[in-house]
Scaffold this motif. Sequence first.
Motif, PDB file in Angstrom:
ATOM      1  N   PHE A 202       0.853  -1.187   0.000  1.00 27.68           N
ATOM      2  CA  PHE A 202       0.000   0.000   0.000  1.00 27.68           C
ATOM      3  C   PHE A 202       0.897   1.248   0.000  1.00 27.68           C
ATOM      4  N   ASP A 203       0.340   2.371  -0.443  1.00 30.07           N
ATOM      5  CA  ASP A 203       1.185   3.565  -0.553  1.00 30.07           C
ATOM      6  C   ASP A 203       0.682   4.753   0.266  1.00 30.07           C
ATOM      7  N   GLY A 204      -0.097   4.477   1.304  1.00 33.83           N
ATOM      8  CA  GLY A 204      -0.472   5.572   2.193  1.00 33.83           C
ATOM      9  C   GLY A 204      -1.837   5.434   2.808  1.00 33.83           C
ATOM     10  N   PHE A 205      -2.202   6.317   3.433  1.00 35.26           N
ATOM     11  CA  PHE A 205      -3.259   6.959   4.165  1.00 35.26           C
ATOM     12  C   PHE A 205      -3.258   6.735   5.648  1.00 35.26           C
ATOM     13  N   LYS A 206      -4.327   6.624   6.354  1.00 39.69           N
ATOM     14  CA  LYS A 206      -4.373   7.029   7.748  1.00 39.69           C
ATOM     15  C   LYS A 206      -5.010   5.980   8.640  1.00 39.69           C
ATOM     16  N   THR A 207      -4.436   5.855   9.831  1.00 39.87           N
ATOM     17  CA  THR A 207      -5.009   5.007  10.876  1.00 39.87           C
ATOM     18  C   THR A 207      -5.800   5.877  11.851  1.00 39.87           C
ATOM     19  N   GLY A 208      -6.629   5.216  12.662  1.00 39.81           N
ATOM     20  CA  GLY A 208      -7.351   5.934  13.705  1.00 39.81           C
ATOM     21  C   GLY A 208      -7.935   4.972  14.710  1.00 39.81           C
ATOM     22  N   ILE A 209      -8.038   5.430  15.949  1.00 34.48           N
ATOM     23  CA  ILE A 209      -8.720   4.639  16.981  1.00 34.48           C
ATOM     24  C   ILE A 209      -9.099   5.537  18.156  1.00 34.48           C
ATOM     25  N   GLY A 214     -13.682   2.946  17.758  1.00 29.31           N
ATOM     26  CA  GLY A 214     -13.047   1.666  17.471  1.00 29.31           C
ATOM     27  C   GLY A 214     -11.890   1.848  16.505  1.00 29.31           C
ATOM     28  N   PRO A 215     -11.168   0.762  16.181  1.00 28.43           N
ATOM     29  CA  PRO A 215     -10.066   0.849  15.224  1.00 28.43           C
ATOM     30  C   PRO A 215     -10.587   1.179  13.816  1.00 28.43           C
ATOM     31  N   CYS A 216      -9.950   2.148  13.164  1.00 23.98           N
ATOM     32  CA  CYS A 216     -10.329   2.583  11.818  1.00 23.98           C
ATOM     33  C   CYS A 216      -9.090   2.612  10.929  1.00 23.98           C
ATOM     34  N   LEU A 217      -9.304   2.513   9.640  1.00 22.97           N
ATOM     35  CA  LEU A 217      -8.176   2.563   8.716  1.00 22.97           C
ATOM     36  C   LEU A 217      -8.662   2.933   7.324  1.00 22.97           C
ATOM     37  N   SER A 218      -7.969   3.882   6.713  1.00 20.92           N
ATOM     38  CA  SER A 218      -8.151   4.155   5.288  1.00 20.92           C
ATOM     39  C   SER A 218      -6.789   3.929   4.644  1.00 20.92           C
ATOM     40  N   ALA A 219      -6.756   3.117   3.579  1.00 21.01           N
ATOM     41  CA  ALA A 219      -5.487   2.756   2.945  1.00 21.01           C
ATOM     42  C   ALA A 219      -5.598   2.917   1.440  1.00 21.01           C
ATOM     43  N   GLY A 234     -14.749   1.268  12.703  1.00 17.94           N
ATOM     44  CA  GLY A 234     -15.299   0.471  13.792  1.00 17.94           C
ATOM     45  C   GLY A 234     -14.966  -1.000  13.722  1.00 17.94           C
ATOM     46  N   CYS A 235     -13.707  -1.341  13.438  1.00 12.19           N
ATOM     47  CA  CYS A 235     -13.292  -2.747  13.382  1.00 12.19           C
ATOM     48  C   CYS A 235     -13.357  -3.395  14.767  1.00 12.19           C
ATOM     49  N   LYS A 236     -13.423  -4.721  14.767  1.00  7.71           N
ATOM     50  CA  LYS A 236     -13.559  -5.447  16.030  1.00  7.71           C
ATOM     51  C   LYS A 236     -12.323  -5.308  16.910  1.00  7.71           C
ATOM     52  N   THR A 237     -11.152  -5.381  16.290  1.00  4.90           N
ATOM     53  CA  THR A 237      -9.901  -5.295  17.042  1.00  4.90           C
ATOM     54  C   THR A 237      -8.882  -4.507  16.226  1.00  4.90           C
ATOM     55  N   MET A 238      -7.776  -4.139  16.858  1.00  9.02           N
ATOM     56  CA  MET A 238      -6.679  -3.455  16.162  1.00  9.02           C
ATOM     57  C   MET A 238      -6.142  -4.336  15.043  1.00  9.02           C
ATOM     58  N   GLU A 239      -5.943  -5.626  15.334  1.00  7.38           N
ATOM     59  CA  GLU A 239      -5.373  -6.536  14.344  1.00  7.38           C
ATOM     60  C   GLU A 239      -6.330  -6.785  13.179  1.00  7.38           C
ATOM     61  N   TYR A 240      -7.610  -6.745  13.458  1.00  5.79           N
ATOM     62  CA  TYR A 240      -8.606  -7.056  12.429  1.00  5.79           C
ATOM     63  C   TYR A 240      -8.481  -6.126  11.224  1.00  5.79           C
ATOM     64  N   ARG A 241      -8.213  -4.839  11.487  1.00  8.72           N
ATOM     65  CA  ARG A 241      -8.140  -3.889  10.366  1.00  8.72           C
ATOM     66  C   ARG A 241      -6.962  -4.197   9.445  1.00  8.72           C
ATOM     67  N   TRP A 242      -5.859  -4.718  10.006  1.00  2.00           N
ATOM     68  CA  TRP A 242      -4.688  -5.037   9.177  1.00  2.00           C
ATOM     69  C   TRP A 242      -4.957  -6.249   8.291  1.00  2.00           C
ATOM     70  N   ARG A 243      -5.877  -7.117   8.705  1.00  5.46           N
ATOM     71  CA  ARG A 243      -6.260  -8.266   7.877  1.00  5.46           C
ATOM     72  C   ARG A 243      -7.387  -7.916   6.917  1.00  5.46           C
ATOM     73  N   GLU A 244      -8.338  -7.118   7.394  1.00  3.92           N
ATOM     74  CA  GLU A 244      -9.548  -6.840   6.616  1.00  3.92           C
ATOM     75  C   GLU A 244      -9.258  -6.014   5.365  1.00  3.92           C
ATOM     76  N   VAL A 245      -8.410  -5.008   5.488  1.00  4.96           N
ATOM     77  CA  VAL A 245      -8.148  -4.141   4.338  1.00  4.96           C
ATOM     78  C   VAL A 245      -7.444  -4.893   3.202  1.00  4.96           C
ATOM     79  N   PRO A 246      -6.375  -5.665   3.457  1.00  4.44           N
ATOM     80  CA  PRO A 246      -5.801  -6.467   2.366  1.00  4.44           C
ATOM     81  C   PRO A 246      -6.795  -7.464   1.777  1.00  4.44           C
ATOM     82  N   SER A 247      -7.665  -8.026   2.631  1.00  5.64           N
ATOM     83  CA  SER A 247      -8.677  -8.958   2.146  1.00  5.64           C
ATOM     84  C   SER A 247      -9.647  -8.247   1.196  1.00  5.64           C
TER      85      SER A 247
END
Length: 264
Positions: A202-209, A214-219, A234-247
Amino acid sequence: KEQREMASLTKIMTAYLTCQLLKVFKQDAKFLSFIPSYRGVHVGGTTANLKEGVRFPVFDLLHGLLLPSGNDSAVTIAEGMGALIIELAEKKWAKKRIKKQFSAELSSRARDPLFVFVDAMNKLAKKIGLQKTNYSNPHGLADKANKSTAEDIGKLASLAKKTPLIAQIIKKEEYKCTGYSQGGTAHNFCWENTNRLLKEGFDGFKTGITPTAGPCLSASYKKDDISLIITVLGCKTMEYRWREVPSLLNWALRKLEIVFQMYG
């Protein structure tokens, strides 16, 4: 399309508005500089560890905003740019440029520059068609009135990425700079990007919590002629967003591949 609190994804608009105002007021991010206030330094939450009384160019403050997600950088930028609106918005040459850029006048009546800036955030949101977005602060700390949708944030991120300065900043994994106190004392800073997906193509954007958002991410992702923004709130966990976005990226690429095969 559901409205939710967006935590530090708020800072995408803080950065985008700042770059628009620099253009309107004919200012250079490397020369315009601000000194963090007591409010800025003590705002709480994620921080760039700015020091009160130490001067920073806007160029550095934008890095402190977007890499370590500094709430102190957000307040410092909002106070400084808000003061600039108060100083310049009523001048004839500036009024014309503001009207063209925002399709509205920027209020300079509020006594607090931070809220002048937040008002401008909302006017710019309206101008670019973010119909379900409202900002109540420049940093994203918990507030039910500070809300948006994944769709609106994706639209904003897509526009913001077309701003060369923002595109340059969000892809950096680390940034070092030096701020100077009034006495000339140097203070060195090193900020790391909170976006782990930079190491995954990925080449950028922003995390938030925040506790309420809840944990948020724009990538953002770009390869060849394909450019995508993926946003989760509003992801379930911090780790979930790192898996969900690539998925979600893989799902989108598969869908695009089918479209390309069908229509050439």
